[in-house]
Design a protein around this motif. Structure first.
Motif, PDB file in Angstrom:
ATOM      1  N   ILE A 205       0.836  -1.194   0.000  1.00  0.00           N
ATOM      2  CA  ILE A 205       0.000   0.000   0.000  1.00  0.00           C
ATOM      3  C   ILE A 205       0.872   1.245   0.000  1.00  0.00           C
ATOM      4  N   ARG A 206       1.917   1.235   0.822  1.00  0.00           N
ATOM      5  CA  ARG A 206       2.817   2.394   0.874  1.00  0.00           C
ATOM      6  C   ARG A 206       3.512   2.612  -0.473  1.00  0.00           C
ATOM      7  N   ALA A 207       3.773   1.529  -1.174  1.00  0.00           N
ATOM      8  CA  ALA A 207       4.448   1.639  -2.467  1.00  0.00           C
ATOM      9  C   ALA A 207       3.504   2.117  -3.569  1.00  0.00           C
ATOM     10  N   GLY A 208       2.226   2.292  -3.224  1.00  0.00           N
ATOM     11  CA  GLY A 208       1.272   2.792  -4.209  1.00  0.00           C
ATOM     12  C   GLY A 208       0.482   1.709  -4.901  1.00  0.00           C
ATOM     13  N   ASP A 209       0.661   0.464  -4.475  1.00  0.00           N
ATOM     14  CA  ASP A 209      -0.057  -0.646  -5.096  1.00  0.00           C
ATOM     15  C   ASP A 209      -1.430  -0.764  -4.444  1.00  0.00           C
ATOM     16  N   ILE A 210      -2.483  -0.603  -5.250  1.00  0.00           N
ATOM     17  CA  ILE A 210      -3.834  -0.727  -4.702  1.00  0.00           C
ATOM     18  C   ILE A 210      -4.102  -2.207  -4.482  1.00  0.00           C
ATOM     19  N   VAL A 211      -4.205  -2.614  -3.245  1.00  0.00           N
ATOM     20  CA  VAL A 211      -4.362  -4.032  -2.956  1.00  0.00           C
ATOM     21  C   VAL A 211      -5.677  -4.264  -2.232  1.00  0.00           C
TER      22      VAL A 211
ATOM     23  N   LEU B  90      -6.374   7.108   4.694  1.00  0.00           N
ATOM     24  CA  LEU B  90      -4.914   7.083   4.575  1.00  0.00           C
ATOM     25  C   LEU B  90      -4.287   8.320   5.219  1.00  0.00           C
ATOM     26  N   MET B  91      -4.973   9.445   5.152  1.00  0.00           N
ATOM     27  CA  MET B  91      -4.454  10.645   5.795  1.00  0.00           C
ATOM     28  C   MET B  91      -4.413  10.456   7.315  1.00  0.00           C
ATOM     29  N   GLN B  92      -5.442   9.789   7.856  1.00  0.00           N
ATOM     30  CA  GLN B  92      -5.455   9.519   9.289  1.00  0.00           C
ATOM     31  C   GLN B  92      -4.328   8.578   9.689  1.00  0.00           C
ATOM     32  N   GLU B  93      -3.935   7.696   8.746  1.00  0.00           N
ATOM     33  CA  GLU B  93      -2.820   6.800   9.013  1.00  0.00           C
ATOM     34  C   GLU B  93      -1.472   7.426   8.646  1.00  0.00           C
ATOM     35  N   LYS B  94      -1.504   8.709   8.265  1.00  0.00           N
ATOM     36  CA  LYS B  94      -0.312   9.472   7.897  1.00  0.00           C
ATOM     37  C   LYS B  94       0.385   8.902   6.664  1.00  0.00           C
ATOM     38  N   GLN B  95      -0.395   8.265   5.807  1.00  0.00           N
ATOM     39  CA  GLN B  95       0.119   7.822   4.512  1.00  0.00           C
ATOM     40  C   GLN B  95      -0.213   8.916   3.494  1.00  0.00           C
ATOM     41  N   TYR B  96       0.509  10.037   3.610  1.00  0.00           N
ATOM     42  CA  TYR B  96       0.112  11.242   2.888  1.00  0.00           C
ATOM     43  C   TYR B  96       0.297  11.099   1.379  1.00  0.00           C
ATOM     44  N   GLY B  97       1.301  10.377   0.949  1.00  0.00           N
ATOM     45  CA  GLY B  97       1.512  10.214  -0.481  1.00  0.00           C
ATOM     46  C   GLY B  97       0.329   9.540  -1.154  1.00  0.00           C
ATOM     47  N   LEU B  98      -0.134   8.435  -0.549  1.00  0.00           N
ATOM     48  CA  LEU B  98      -1.287   7.738  -1.107  1.00  0.00           C
ATOM     49  C   LEU B  98      -2.557   8.546  -0.949  1.00  0.00           C
ATOM     50  N   ALA B  99      -2.666   9.254   0.190  1.00  0.00           N
ATOM     51  CA  ALA B  99      -3.854  10.082   0.401  1.00  0.00           C
ATOM     52  C   ALA B  99      -3.986  11.120  -0.707  1.00  0.00           C
ATOM     53  N   ILE B 100      -2.883  11.726  -1.073  1.00  0.00           N
ATOM     54  CA  ILE B 100      -2.905  12.724  -2.152  1.00  0.00           C
ATOM     55  C   ILE B 100      -3.312  12.073  -3.469  1.00  0.00           C
ATOM     56  N   SER B 101      -2.806  10.871  -3.724  1.00  0.00           N
ATOM     57  CA  SER B 101      -3.152  10.177  -4.970  1.00  0.00           C
ATOM     58  C   SER B 101      -4.651   9.901  -5.047  1.00  0.00           C
ATOM     59  N   TYR B 102      -5.234   9.434  -3.931  1.00  0.00           N
ATOM     60  CA  TYR B 102      -6.652   9.101  -3.948  1.00  0.00           C
ATOM     61  C   TYR B 102      -7.527  10.342  -3.988  1.00  0.00           C
ATOM     62  N   TYR B 103      -7.129  11.382  -3.285  1.00  0.00           N
ATOM     63  CA  TYR B 103      -7.890  12.627  -3.367  1.00  0.00           C
ATOM     64  C   TYR B 103      -7.852  13.186  -4.785  1.00  0.00           C
ATOM     65  N   THR B 104      -6.712  13.060  -5.435  1.00  0.00           N
ATOM     66  CA  THR B 104      -6.604  13.532  -6.815  1.00  0.00           C
ATOM     67  C   THR B 104      -7.480  12.691  -7.731  1.00  0.00           C
TER      68      THR B 104
ATOM     69  N   ALA C  18     -10.129  11.210  -6.918  1.00  0.00           N
ATOM     70  CA  ALA C  18     -11.513  11.569  -6.621  1.00  0.00           C
ATOM     71  C   ALA C  18     -11.846  12.990  -7.050  1.00  0.00           C
ATOM     72  N   GLU C  19     -10.808  13.731  -7.496  1.00  0.00           N
ATOM     73  CA  GLU C  19     -10.956  15.146  -7.838  1.00  0.00           C
ATOM     74  C   GLU C  19     -11.534  15.917  -6.654  1.00  0.00           C
ATOM     75  N   ASP C  20     -11.092  15.525  -5.473  1.00  0.00           N
ATOM     76  CA  ASP C  20     -11.501  16.191  -4.235  1.00  0.00           C
ATOM     77  C   ASP C  20     -10.401  17.181  -3.855  1.00  0.00           C
ATOM     78  N   TRP C  21     -10.481  18.372  -4.402  1.00  0.00           N
ATOM     79  CA  TRP C  21      -9.410  19.341  -4.181  1.00  0.00           C
ATOM     80  C   TRP C  21      -9.392  19.874  -2.754  1.00  0.00           C
ATOM     81  N   PRO C  22     -10.524  20.107  -2.113  1.00  0.00           N
ATOM     82  CA  PRO C  22     -10.453  20.476  -0.691  1.00  0.00           C
ATOM     83  C   PRO C  22      -9.774  19.413   0.161  1.00  0.00           C
ATOM     84  N   GLY C  23     -10.055  18.114  -0.152  1.00  0.00           N
ATOM     85  CA  GLY C  23      -9.393  17.038   0.586  1.00  0.00           C
ATOM     86  C   GLY C  23      -7.899  17.049   0.349  1.00  0.00           C
ATOM     87  N   LEU C  24      -7.503  17.324  -0.898  1.00  0.00           N
ATOM     88  CA  LEU C  24      -6.075  17.439  -1.203  1.00  0.00           C
ATOM     89  C   LEU C  24      -5.454  18.585  -0.414  1.00  0.00           C
ATOM     90  N   GLY C  25      -6.192  19.690  -0.331  1.00  0.00           N
ATOM     91  CA  GLY C  25      -5.676  20.826   0.427  1.00  0.00           C
ATOM     92  C   GLY C  25      -5.520  20.505   1.905  1.00  0.00           C
TER      93      GLY C  25
END
Length: 769
Positions: free
Chosen positions: A511-517, A547-561, A563-570
């Motif tokens: 998951i940390r490596a970006g692999d959706i499992v 993922l943001m709550q788990e401090k996996q910020y890289g993946l959180a940004i990928s999923y927010y993007t 989802a086109e959830d720009w407030p979430g990305l912010g």
């Protein structure tokens, strides 16, 4: 549909109902959105003051148990296997209907499509048979069977009869149906049994055994020619009556030569052959009448063989009154009469003629109304489609679902829905109702969410809306991955204690490596297959938050993007920047290292308009990556590049104004650097302008916009109550001093040009307090 729930223990004991009502309470329930489990509890029915003392309910009535129940029992292991195996056939059937319907209505009923449908329905039949055989095995099972072997046998016989009647091979659709009905009967209701034949074979004189003539009659009825001929030959060779020996010898070739439809290329040839065969039977009847009528001749000491043989010949002649009487005498039922009718009474009986015939037969030999299997058989043969589905639902909701699906494809539900286009006021067709009833049953097991969604999405708009709610509530399980490994994001993993821990750690690292499992990958795939883009984005938004709550910020940004959830990305970017404020640059750079690889992809996507990404969020993302690179170079002792990064953040205008004060303080180290001059006069002028703007805006009341982050950093390092805008401005005086010293050094060594430096100094209040 009303659901009756049995609660154990009972929520209200016997005799307490009236007292419960007087207390002002009401029986309430809440349905779980994750499955179809139900919570039953006591609540107030409204503003009524019944049973209250000074507006308060009696203390003993305030606390009651909360009971959990379910509208359906969760499928067990063997049931889940049956569900998953047949769901594959259901999916294939939907694809076939979709492809065939897309080409045009006429293509849905062409020969190839019908044969493919027949094949898929035959797969249903085979799976039902396999499950029946599996459940019949005498194997010790710790939890027992959820459904008995007889239950699966009933499903097997019903869906097999449906295939025989309504989905035959196109070549025999309008051919006589007698042979097919008899074959179905012999497969599912074996009479007489093999044991009966074996028992008679052991006797020296089989005709002396109990049930000999019943056995012989029934084998002749069922077309079991080998068994009948075997015993007739014994009569020819061993029976004391010469008359019976002769008659048996004449009957053997008649049975062996009985015409069957599959033996002929055309129905006309079959009809002619059957007519010639009937003449042989008539000749046998004449021979039978030549036997003297005295009892000594026709009775062999155990039975009246003449009457028994006469009944067999009458059946071969097609005498319907004898057929019905004999079948009842040997213990047969209405189904056996129907099958035998198409063989002996009316060899040209068509499927379309069955309803009228069966109604005639069941008026004389009724079916068992207490046996759902028997009821469904009768309704299938009489063509009562809507009643078939209702009875099938009572037997097993799986059966009603899949029968309705196939019936709808064959156009059988159109007549059933005339005058009842929808079920109740729901706006559903019969097919949608029964398929969704099955999907709700599947919903009792959260592990079957993927199959549940497949069935729901096959039911039009009303089904897809239900499927959306299921997809949105599928547990993604990110927390369990990271919590079970005890990993701190960016930190070291603990030693694995067992194989399961190692497997979980591997999933977390993927998951940390970006692999959706795991579940998230299945949810995304399911949304893609069913065209639920809105739901996919919502799920990605949920995943980003988790993922943001788990401090996996890289993946959180990928999923927010995604989802086109720009407030979430912010919010994610703000959280990463907050990590710098609370944890310092070392932890900050570690976290941003997970984000940096995705920045280039996001910029490319934004440039190609794959995402209508707002520029402000892209700039903020660029800032945290650049700022992390700046600190990384500081920590690796690369001051020149670090200083260049600092200046570029201002020049590229990616640094938020609230961070200017922090960046200016960071510049002090490089302004005082003794190893050389790291800034050009242009750089110094830029830093000076930013310093002046911060001071000016702060003095004009906009300090919150320019100093908020610096104030937080000062407070985080100095304790509660320490720091403010005034102290932040005092801190920035060190920047003024460093810039002044830098100017002085540049003037001494002649760097940047004395005139340029003097101009910068004259046009600023650099040397002011």
């Amino acid at each position: 549909m009303a659901v009756h729930l049995d609660l154990l223990p009972p929520f209200i004991s016997r005799g307490e109902g009236e007292e419960f009502v007087k207390s002002g309470h009401n029986l309430l329930l809440s349905v779980s959105p994750r499955d179809n489990s139900i919570t039953v509890f006591a609540g107030t029915s409204g503003p009524s003051d019944a049973g209250r003392v000074n507006g308060v309910l009696p203390a003993q009535d305030k606390v009651r148990d909360i009971l959990l129940a379910s509208a359906d029992k969760m499928p067990s292991a063997e049931r889940r296997l049956f569900i998953t195996d047949t769901s594959v056939i259901f999916t294939a059937f939907q694809k076939l209907i979709s492809v065939s319907s897309g080409k045009g209505p006429e293509d849905l009923f062409n020969v190839e499509s019908v044969r493919l449908m027949n094949k898929l329905v035959n797969d249903y039949v085979n799976f039902a048979k396999e499950c029946w055989v599996h459940a019949s095995q005498a194997v010790a099972r710790p939890d027992g069977l959820q459904y008995s072997a007889d239950h699966y046998r009933s499903i097997y016989t019903c869906i097999s009869l449906f295939q025989t009647l309504y989905l035959p091979d196109p070549d025999v659709e309008y051919a006589p149906v007698g042979d097919e009905l008899m074959e179905w009967l012999n497969i599912h209701f074996i009479e007489p049994s093999t044991e009966e034949g074996d028992l008679l074979c052991r006797l020296e004189s089989p005709w002396e055994g109990d049930g000999f003539w019943d056995y012989l009659t029934r084998t002749a009825l069922r077309g079991l020619t080998k068994a009948t001929v075997f015993f007739l030959k014994l009569l020819c060779s061993s029976h004391p009556s010469s008359y019976l020996q002769s008659l048996s010898d004449s009957l053997v070739p008649i049975l062996e030569d009985q015409p069957r439809l599959h033996q002929f290329k055309t129905e006309r040839e079959f009809t002619l052959a059957h007519h010639r065969w009937k003449n042989q039977v008539k000749a046998l009847r004449v021979e039978l009448h030549h036997v003297p009528e005295d009892e000594e001749t026709r009775f062999d000491g155990w039975d009246n063989w003449w009457d028994r043989l006469s009944d067999i010949v009458a059946i071969l002649e097609g005498r319907e009154e004898v057929l019905m009487r004999v079948i009842q005498d040997v213990g047969g039922g209405w189904k056996e009469v129907c099958a035998a009718w198409g063989i002996f009474v009316d060899p040209r009986l068509r499927r379309q003629e069955l309803p009228d015939l069966v109604e005639r037969i069941i008026d004389v030999i009724p079916y068992d109304p207490t046996d759902l299997e028997d009821v469904i058989h009768a309704q299938l043969l009489t063509g009562e489609i809507a009643k078939v589905l209702n009875s099938a639902e009572k037997l097993d909701v799986w059966l009603s679902c899949h029968l309705a699906d196939v019936m709808n494809a064959l156009g059988l539900l159109q007549e059933a829905e005339e005058g009842e286009e929808v079920v109740g006021e729901t706006g559903m067709t019969l097919r949608q109702y029964h398929v969704l009833q099955y999907a709700e049953y599947l919903h009792s097991d959260p592990a079957l969410w993927r199959i549940t969604v497949d069935y729901m999405c096959a039911c039009g708009e009303i089904g897809t809306h239900r499927a959306d709610e299921v997809l949105l509530r599928v547990p993604l399980g990110f927390g369990s991955y990271f919590q079970s490994t005890g990993c701190d994001p960016g930190g070291k993993k603990p030693a694995a204690s067992d194989d399961r821990t190692m497997e979980t750690e591997d999933a977390a690292s993927r998951i940390r490596a970006g692999d959706i499992v795991g579940v998230l990958k299945e949810v995304n795939q399911c949304c893609f297959e069913h065209g639920r883009e809105g739901v996919r984005r919502m799920v990605c938004r949920i995943a980003g938050k988790a993922l943001m709550q788990e401090k996996q910020y890289g993946l959180a940004i990928s999923y927010y993007t995604s989802a086109e959830d720009w407030p979430g990305l912010g919010r994610t970017i703000d959280q990463v920047l907050n990590e710098y404020i609370t944890q310092g640059p070392a932890k900050f750079t570690t976290l941003v290292a997970e984000i940096a690889p995705s920045l280039q992809a996001l910029r490319s996507a934004a440039d190609s308009s794959d995402y209508p990404m707002h520029g402000i969020f892209l700039h903020r993302l660029m800032f945290i990556v650049k700022y992390a690179e700046f600190h990384q170079r500081k920590m690796t002792n690369d001051p020149a590049e670090a200083a260049a990064d600092l200046i570029s953040m201002f020049e590229d205008d990616i640094a938020p104004t609230s961070w200017w004060g922090v960046l200016l303080l960071d510049s002090v180290e490089f302004l005082n650097y003794s190893g050389g001059m790291l800034f050009t006069s242009k750089n110094i002028a830029l830093l000076l302008r930013k310093t002046e703007e911060v001071h000016t805006r702060a003095s004009q009341g906009s300090g919150e916009d320019y100093l908020s982050v610096l104030v937080k950093i000062i407070r985080s390092t100095g304790g509660k109550g320490v720091g403010g805008e005034k102290e932040a401005l005092n801190k920035l005086k060190t920047v003024r001093l460093a810039l002044a010293k830098y100017f002085a050094r540049c003037g001494v060594i002649g760097v940047g040009g004395r005139d340029n430096l003097s101009a910068v100094a004259r046009n600023s209040n650099l040397y002011a307090n």
